[in-house]
Design an enzyme around this catalytic site. Structure first.
Site, PDB file in Angstrom:
ATOM      1  N   ASP B  51       0.828  -1.211   0.000  1.00 29.84           N
ATOM      2  CA  ASP B  51       0.000   0.000   0.000  1.00 29.84           C
ATOM      3  C   ASP B  51       0.864   1.263   0.000  1.00 29.84           C
ATOM      4  O   ASP B  51       2.076   1.204   0.208  1.00 29.84           O
ATOM      5  CB  ASP B  51      -0.909  -0.002   1.238  1.00 29.84           C
ATOM      6  CG  ASP B  51      -2.017  -1.035   1.111  1.00 29.84           C
ATOM      7  OD1 ASP B  51      -2.727  -1.007   0.087  1.00 29.84           O
ATOM      8  OD2 ASP B  51      -2.156  -1.872   2.020  1.00 29.84           O
ATOM      9  N   TYR B 109       6.929  -9.811   6.860  1.00 34.03           N
ATOM     10  CA  TYR B 109       6.823  -8.356   7.007  1.00 34.03           C
ATOM     11  C   TYR B 109       7.469  -7.943   8.320  1.00 34.03           C
ATOM     12  O   TYR B 109       7.441  -8.697   9.292  1.00 34.03           O
ATOM     13  CB  TYR B 109       5.353  -7.909   7.050  1.00 34.03           C
ATOM     14  CG  TYR B 109       4.665  -7.871   5.711  1.00 34.03           C
ATOM     15  CD1 TYR B 109       4.719  -6.741   4.910  1.00 34.03           C
ATOM     16  CD2 TYR B 109       3.941  -8.967   5.245  1.00 34.03           C
ATOM     17  CE1 TYR B 109       4.075  -6.693   3.679  1.00 34.03           C
ATOM     18  CE2 TYR B 109       3.293  -8.934   4.014  1.00 34.03           C
ATOM     19  CZ  TYR B 109       3.372  -7.789   3.234  1.00 34.03           C
ATOM     20  OH  TYR B 109       2.739  -7.748   2.016  1.00 34.03           O
TER      21      TYR B 109
END
Lengths: 243, 243
Positions: B51, B109
């Site tokens: 994003d 992540y």
């Protein structure tokens, strides 16, 4: 009341520490923040006048304020008036005669070199992209040769403010993490451009590209033409000042 | 010929991975670089559609080129046509049917939180300035509760593209260095906003500010209103994709 603060800054967007009329500097931005909280112009002294593009993790600055401030409150008030790339990490009152530059007895600088051909997008403002491998064993040997008290005139520029170019390097060591090499210098004080010029000489010596064959030969020659231009400012950080 | 590249990027100045007509994205910038070296429009597929503002150290992208490229030459040609905040760290040919998203079997992540009241000028683009202490023992206990296969619907947004919100987290651990806390999640795949929403829930739970008393309670409730907004994008980095 005299105060002592420790500053961290990303020097990328500033023309160094020292106040300039036409360009933003760390000192001018800090002075504006002090003016905003104190209502008058404040004179500041830094331990080291970092050059344009040079960073700091532990710059020390002294100044006087009329108002009596709690350290934490002063830190908060200043950080509320400073941009995000300049931060006060500590603030406290100091002895009346404390002076950040005069009383400094030692400084530590780091210089970061990326030896990988590929630059690192997260460190692009903070490392020199040298793009060539270094012989780290040889580099440490050459760092050892820099230690001690020497006339470092070969690693500086003509500077009328400096009476002598004799300085003492207490420690010079390297760390490496993958292809990132960080060199740390600790000493009583450093000449203008000294660290960046030593770095430039060290890497060229490492690759056998200097006329001089050794650090000792460079130092004893006193011949600045043997040494190239200083390494880029962005790799250099003032880490710590000792008192 | 099919190629597979590994990308690192500072996502600060981009509107995420996915191509958009009116804003610069990682995919649009990469596509322009590929067009410049190949002379025609190239379709690219990324392992994960990061994003806006999210970073990557190991994003993987696949595409076809007509020309046969040596991996190092392709890496150099692309880096010569990309801005400094996007770097190809590896490039190689791949099997004809390789697809960066479809073939991914795991992702890692990281999320970085600065718990100090004072922000760090060097990490200001890459950490969430949370400014409050965290109980790291409790945090690790809650991370352990997130591990395993669960319906993570409470940590995502309505997303028509996703058939199921059941995912598996293989590992969730933390590292801390001074006041900087980094949380790593490894799993088969993550829902949109999942990591950032888990982070927001974890820190609020840590401070006793959620109605739900535990991670288990949150997950089993399936009630998104119990969880706040996702943590800021800038703390999140796609570290690694496994195949």
């Amino acid at each position: 009341m005299r105060y002592r603060i420790t500053l961290a800054y990303d020097g990328t967007d500033y023309f160094g520490w020292q106040m300039q009329a036409s360009h933003p500097t760390i000192q001018s931005i800090l002075t504006m923040a002090l003016e905003r909280i104190e209502g008058r112009r404040i004179v500041t002294h830094a331990a080291g006048r970092t050059d344009a593009g040079v960073h700091a993790e532990g710059q020390v600055v002294s100044f006087d304020l009329d108002r009596e401030w709690d350290g934490i409150e002063l830190r908060r008030a200043l950080n509320g008036n400073l941009p995000q790339d300049i931060r006060v990490i500590d603030a406290a009152t100091a002895d009346d005669d404390f002076h950040a530059r005069v009383y400094a007895i030692g400084k530590t600088y780091s210089y970061r070199i990326n030896t990988s051909e590929v630059s690192n997008p997260f460190l692009r403002r903070y490392v020199w992209d040298f793009r060539h491998k270094l012989d780290l064993e040889k580099l440490q040997v050459d760092l050892n040769s820099l230690c001690g008290t020497h006339d470092f005139i070969v690693f500086t520029v003509a500077d009328s403010e400096t009476k002598t170019s004799v300085r003492t390097i207490r420690e010079a060591r390297l760390e490496n993490e993958g292809e990132l090499v960080t060199i740390y210098f600790s000493g009583t004080g450093f000449l203008r451009y000294q660290v960046r010029t030593m770095i430039a000489a060290l890497v060229e010596l490492n690759r056998g590209r200097l006329k001089a064959g050794s650090v000792d030969e460079l130092i004893s020659s006193g011949d600045r033409s043997l040494v190239g231009a200083p390494a880029p400012a962005k790799g250099l950080t003032l880490m710590k000042v000792e008192y």
